[in-house]
Design an enzyme around this catalytic site. Structure first.
Site, mmCIF file in Angstrom:
data_model
loop_
_atom_site.group_PDB
_atom_site.id
_atom_site.type_symbol
_atom_site.label_atom_id
_atom_site.label_comp_id
_atom_site.label_asym_id
_atom_site.label_seq_id
_atom_site.Cartn_x
_atom_site.Cartn_y
_atom_site.Cartn_z
ATOM 1 C CD GLU A 101 -2.724 -1.234 0.335
ATOM 2 O OE1 GLU A 101 -3.290 -0.199 -0.398
ATOM 3 O OE2 GLU A 101 -3.308 -2.370 -0.142
ATOM 4 C CB CYS A 159 -1.402 7.355 1.449
ATOM 5 S SG CYS A 159 -2.960 6.641 2.121
HETATM 6 P P1 NAD Z 1 8.824 4.675 4.339
HETATM 7 O O1 NAD Z 1 8.568 3.901 3.085
HETATM 8 O O2 NAD Z 1 9.839 5.499 4.715
HETATM 9 O O3 NAD Z 1 8.656 3.662 5.527
HETATM 10 C C1 NAD Z 1 7.596 2.859 5.937
HETATM 11 C C2 NAD Z 1 7.975 1.751 6.834
HETATM 12 O O4 NAD Z 1 9.124 1.129 6.208
HETATM 13 C C3 NAD Z 1 8.761 2.069 7.973
HETATM 14 O O5 NAD Z 1 8.498 1.306 9.143
HETATM 15 C C4 NAD Z 1 10.302 2.284 7.747
HETATM 16 O O6 NAD Z 1 11.091 1.906 8.904
HETATM 17 C C5 NAD Z 1 10.225 0.932 6.884
HETATM 18 N N1 NAD Z 1 11.460 1.052 5.781
HETATM 19 C C6 NAD Z 1 11.948 2.033 5.352
HETATM 20 N N2 NAD Z 1 13.004 1.771 4.341
HETATM 21 C C7 NAD Z 1 12.808 0.146 4.415
HETATM 22 C C8 NAD Z 1 13.945 -0.756 3.898
HETATM 23 N N3 NAD Z 1 14.823 -0.355 3.281
HETATM 24 N N4 NAD Z 1 13.731 -2.051 4.376
HETATM 25 C C9 NAD Z 1 12.285 -2.374 5.264
HETATM 26 N N5 NAD Z 1 11.897 -1.721 5.930
HETATM 27 C C10 NAD Z 1 11.909 -0.190 5.480
HETATM 28 O O7 NAD Z 1 7.372 5.556 4.722
HETATM 29 P P2 NAD Z 1 7.035 6.648 5.626
HETATM 30 O O8 NAD Z 1 7.518 7.941 5.359
HETATM 31 O O9 NAD Z 1 6.955 6.036 7.026
HETATM 32 O O10 NAD Z 1 5.398 6.797 5.008
HETATM 33 C C11 NAD Z 1 5.205 7.837 4.166
HETATM 34 C C12 NAD Z 1 4.703 6.827 2.971
HETATM 35 O O11 NAD Z 1 3.750 5.877 3.171
HETATM 36 C C13 NAD Z 1 3.639 7.847 1.675
HETATM 37 O O12 NAD Z 1 4.451 7.314 0.613
HETATM 38 C C14 NAD Z 1 2.361 7.640 2.018
HETATM 39 O O13 NAD Z 1 1.546 7.717 0.904
HETATM 40 C C15 NAD Z 1 2.559 6.095 2.352
HETATM 41 N N6 NAD Z 1 1.274 5.581 2.998
HETATM 42 C C16 NAD Z 1 0.481 4.840 2.154
HETATM 43 C C17 NAD Z 1 -0.831 4.483 2.602
HETATM 44 C C18 NAD Z 1 -1.558 3.540 1.980
HETATM 45 O O14 NAD Z 1 -2.480 2.849 2.287
HETATM 46 N N7 NAD Z 1 -1.534 3.299 0.512
HETATM 47 C C19 NAD Z 1 -1.150 4.825 3.964
HETATM 48 C C20 NAD Z 1 -0.361 5.523 4.692
HETATM 49 C C21 NAD Z 1 0.964 5.925 4.212
#
Ligand code: NAD
Length: 474
Positions: free
Chosen positions: A249, A283
């Site tokens: 997502e 998001c």
């Molecule tokens: P992010 O991708 O930086 O991090 C999300 C999660 O992934 C965190 O727990 C982080 O620690 C982990 N992560 C980061 N890098 C990683 C790696 N290399 N390997 C494994 N895990 C890793 O995102 P964010 O800044 O926390 O959130 C913002 C993003 O989330 C935006 O793009 C937003 O649109 C999206 N989002 C989507 C939805 C949806 O339902 N589509 C809902 C909420 C947020």
């Protein structure tokens, strides 16, 4: 409030095997809030082992019993609403009223999911062979890694953990390093509400260090991720190499279209809520506002006045995030765009970005295409419907889209023509509910839907049972 966020594994709170911790600050003023376990591969392996051990016993309970435990969790969360909301407000900086609304949303998700323990319907069907009946049964997937974003911490946990628990999986929740406390708190609450130890483990730490080992672990059957498209790509590649079930997502660059027949005041209110609530960290935030030429000037004047009236929208999650957002707006300005409102930091303490409206941004400029995840909206002027639809679709993302119009014909044609998982007519780009599936197309996701009964398809596997009756034995 605890000053420490350890891991929760097999029902025990454990310091990280790495012996190292991260510092977590308050986004409102940058002061220290707590330290967070900086977990590594050994911690991840222990959490997977714990989930594996607990899973068969949990799956042996009936779906009705599992649903009853989810209901108990939701009811306890409702009872402790204030404590949960205060914790979320402290770690994210969002206004308490917003945090309360999110706690309520997590409760509602729990209550909805709990009811599925008594439904969880399958199908029966006929077959070409005489005396053969085919029926479908839902089986747990097994061990699920749940990796989530920081933006709405409790609903993010609820959307994944509740259906995963209901479906009989053992789970490892990897919260964002920015929101460790609410995840740990909810993990404790689950234990108190009767969830056996190890069914839901909480693994704290950084994505590459704590999250990636989960994704690469061959004992993890499902990788369910909510976060950015760039991280999603890395995770999907790693999980794909070992053919794990993978649910992504991801982000959005959602457009809200204001037509010439729109109720402009209503469109202004929904634009403000969609673009700026939660400091734009949704998001489904409206980061592109597309306005018909005939009403552009009148609409933008009212929207700018609306921005001036906005209450404090809250900080963004980190200093890094604030710097990234401000740099993107500065780059747009340098490229010739006009910043009508905002574009700067508010105050010197914490990570506050002023609600920002930018016009004159090229359609292919970064501010029009890339998700900023902050309180910034790009305004686009279009001649009419065709140009609006083309602009909405001119994006790598396809999560949500909204249109404001008095014409049902225009609205339905919009829904038919835009590439978006969710379409909204005469309201905001966000606003999902527990019983509604949610998910996007293109780079916004891999096609699975979360929430709704659709979530059951993520957290369980459908099994087709063929039953052949021998009339001779009757
Ligand atoms: P992010 O991708 O930086 O991090 C999300 C999660 O992934 C965190 O727990 C982080 O620690 C982990 N992560 C980061 N890098 C990683 C790696 N290399 N390997 C494994 N895990 C890793 O995102 P964010 O800044 O926390 O959130 C913002 C993003 O989330 C935006 O793009 C937003 O649109 C999206 N989002 C989507 C939805 C949806 O339902 N589509 C809902 C909420 C947020």
């Amino acid at each position: 409030m605890s000053a420490e966020a350890p891991n929760l594994v097999a029902g025990e709170e454990r310091p990280p095997a790495t012996g190292t911790w991260l510092d977590k600050t308050r986004p409102t003023d940058g002061t220290p809030l707590c330290r967070v376990a900086r977990s590594g591969a050994d911690d991840a392996a222990a959490a997977v082992e714990s989930a594996r051990e607990a899973q068969p016993g949990w799956a042996a309970r009936t779906p009705v019993e599992r649903g009853n435990v989810v209901r108990a969790i939701a009811e306890l969360l409702r009872e402790r609403r204030e404590e949960a909301s205060e914790l979320v407000a402290a770690e994210t900086g969002k206004p308490l009223a917003l945090a309360r609304g999110e706690t309520d949303a997590a409760v509602e998700m729990g209550l909805f999911v709990a009811g599925e323990g008594r439904r969880s319907y399958g199908r029966t069907t006929t077959a070409s062979m005489p005396h053969r009946t085919v029926l479908t049964l839902r089986r747990p997937v097994g061990v699920a890694a749940l990796l989530i974003s920081f933006n709405t911490p409790l609903p993010n946990v609820a959307w994944k953990a509740f259906p995963s628990i209901l479906c009989g999986n053992g789970s490892i929740l990897k919260p964002s390093e920015h929101t460790p406390l609410s995840a740990l708190w909810l993990g404790r609450l689950c234990r108190e509400a009767g969830l056996p130890p190890g069914v839901l483990n909480v693994l704290q730490g950084l994505g590459p260090e704590a999250g990636m080992p989960l994704v690469e672990d061959t004992r993890v059957d499902l990788v369910s991720f909510t976060g950015s498209a760039s991280t999603g790509r890395l995770l999907a590649e790693a999980a794909g190499r070992r053919l794990a079930k993978t649910v992504m997502e991801l982000g959005g660059k959602n457009a809200l279209v204001v037509c010439d027949d729109a109720d402009l005041d209503r469109a202004v209110e929904w634009s403000l809520a969609s673009a700026f609530s939660n400091a734009g960290q949704r998001c489904a935030a409206a980061s592109r506002i597309v306005v018909f030429d005939a009403v552009y000037d009148a609409f933008v004047e009212r929207l700018a006045a609306g921005v001036d009236r906005l209450d404090e929208v809250g900080p963004v999650i980190s200093e890094e995030s604030m710097e990234r957002i401000l740099a993107a707006v500065a780059a747009a300005r340098e490229a010739g765009a006009t910043v009508l409102r905002g574009g700067e930091r508010i105050g010197e303490a914490g990570w506050h970005v002023a609600p920002t409206l930018v016009e004159g941004v090229a359609v292919d400029a970064p501010l029009s295409c890339e998700e900023l995840f902050g309180p910034v909206a790009a305004l686009h002027r279009v001649r009419g419907f065709e140009e609006a639809v083309a602009l909405v679709n001119d994006s790598p993302y396809g999560l949500t889209a909204a249109i404001h119009t008095a014409s049902v014909h225009r609205a339905m044609l919009f829904a038919e023509r835009v590439a978006a998982g969710v379409v909204v007519v005469n309201a905001g780009t966000h606003g999902s509910e527990p019983h509604m599936g949610f998910g996007g197309v293109k780079s916004s996701g891999t096609g699975w839907k979360e929430a709704g009964v659709e979530a059951l398809d993520v957290y369980s596997e459908m099994q087709y049972v063929n039953l052949v009756v021998d009339p001779g034995l009757a």
